[in-house]
Design a protein around this motif. Structure first.
Motif, PDB file in Angstrom:
ATOM      1  N   MET A   9       0.755  -1.189   0.016  1.00 21.33           N
ATOM      2  CA  MET A   9      -0.053   0.010  -0.059  1.00 21.33           C
ATOM      3  C   MET A   9       0.835   1.321   0.198  1.00 21.33           C
ATOM      4  SD  MET A   9      -2.948  -1.680   0.116  1.00 21.33           S
ATOM      5  CE  MET A   9      -4.341  -0.562   0.704  1.00 21.33           C
ATOM      6  N   ILE A  10       0.516   2.109  -0.638  1.00 24.04           N
ATOM      7  CA  ILE A  10       1.292   3.417  -0.769  1.00 24.04           C
ATOM      8  C   ILE A  10       0.386   4.612  -0.599  1.00 24.04           C
ATOM      9  CG2 ILE A  10       2.841   2.609  -2.505  1.00 24.04           C
ATOM     10  CD1 ILE A  10       1.220   4.169  -4.516  1.00 24.04           C
ATOM     11  N   GLY A  11       0.890   5.661   0.261  1.00 20.94           N
ATOM     12  CA  GLY A  11       0.175   6.659   0.765  1.00 20.94           C
ATOM     13  C   GLY A  11       0.364   8.149  -0.156  1.00 20.94           C
ATOM     14  N   TYR A  27      -4.738  12.906  -1.927  1.00 23.75           N
ATOM     15  CA  TYR A  27      -5.844  12.093  -1.030  1.00 23.75           C
ATOM     16  C   TYR A  27      -7.068  11.794  -2.056  1.00 23.75           C
ATOM     17  CZ  TYR A  27      -3.282  11.843   3.219  1.00 23.75           C
ATOM     18  OH  TYR A  27      -2.436  11.711   4.440  1.00 23.75           O
ATOM     19  N   ILE A  30      -6.598   8.930  -4.199  1.00 27.74           N
ATOM     20  CA  ILE A  30      -6.408   7.746  -3.638  1.00 27.74           C
ATOM     21  C   ILE A  30      -8.031   7.313  -3.274  1.00 27.74           C
ATOM     22  CG2 ILE A  30      -6.038   6.765  -1.481  1.00 27.74           C
ATOM     23  CD1 ILE A  30      -3.149   8.199  -1.512  1.00 27.74           C
ATOM     24  N   ASN A  34      -9.528   4.011  -4.919  1.00 26.32           N
ATOM     25  CA  ASN A  34     -10.316   3.025  -3.906  1.00 26.32           C
ATOM     26  C   ASN A  34     -11.629   2.554  -4.241  1.00 26.32           C
ATOM     27  OD1 ASN A  34      -7.856   2.407  -2.577  1.00 26.32           O
ATOM     28  ND2 ASN A  34      -8.277   3.896  -0.796  1.00 26.32           N
ATOM     29  N   LYS A  50      -4.838   5.200   1.861  1.00 24.91           N
ATOM     30  CA  LYS A  50      -3.661   4.377   0.879  1.00 24.91           C
ATOM     31  C   LYS A  50      -4.379   3.869  -0.088  1.00 24.91           C
ATOM     32  CE  LYS A  50      -0.476   4.185   4.556  1.00 24.91           C
ATOM     33  NZ  LYS A  50       0.962   4.490   4.604  1.00 24.91           N
ATOM     34  N   ASN A  52      -3.695   0.317  -2.949  1.00 25.24           N
ATOM     35  CA  ASN A  52      -2.785  -0.632  -3.508  1.00 25.24           C
ATOM     36  C   ASN A  52      -1.910  -0.130  -4.737  1.00 25.24           C
ATOM     37  OD1 ASN A  52      -2.534  -3.301  -5.326  1.00 25.24           O
ATOM     38  ND2 ASN A  52      -3.226  -3.980  -3.543  1.00 25.24           N
ATOM     39  N   ARG A  53      -0.546  -0.600  -4.354  1.00 28.26           N
ATOM     40  CA  ARG A  53       0.373  -0.196  -5.364  1.00 28.26           C
ATOM     41  C   ARG A  53       0.231  -0.720  -6.536  1.00 28.26           C
ATOM     42  NH1 ARG A  53       4.741  -2.715  -6.818  1.00 28.26           N
ATOM     43  NH2 ARG A  53       4.470  -4.297  -5.065  1.00 28.26           N
TER      44      ARG A  53
END
Length: 67
Positions: A9-11, A27, A30, A34, A50, A52-53
């Motif tokens: 997971m990346i932020g 954000y 992201i 998601n 986060k 998923n990469r």
């Protein structure tokens, strides 16, 4: 020889850096990624803030992003 393990997971920091956008925009991105992931795979596990990469990289490489 030891391989460095990439995080699953990346932020927002990584997204902001990769796309050259603000952290708040990262954000938002992201959140949208998601949502799309859950629409395509309702059993997927998502973590707020986060992404998923593998999903992130696939979306970037597809060239189908409309921000």
């Amino acid at each position: 020889m030891e391989r460095t393990k990439e995080p699953l997971m990346i932020g927002a920091d990584t997204v902001a850096n990769d796309l050259d956008v603000s952290k708040s925009k990262a954000y938002d991105i992201i959140r949208k990624l998601n949502q799309e992931l859950l629409e395509k795979n309702p059993q997927a596990i998502v973590i707020a803030g986060k992404v998923n990469r593998l999903w992130y990289e696939a979306c970037l490489l597809s060239g189908d992003r409309r921000e």
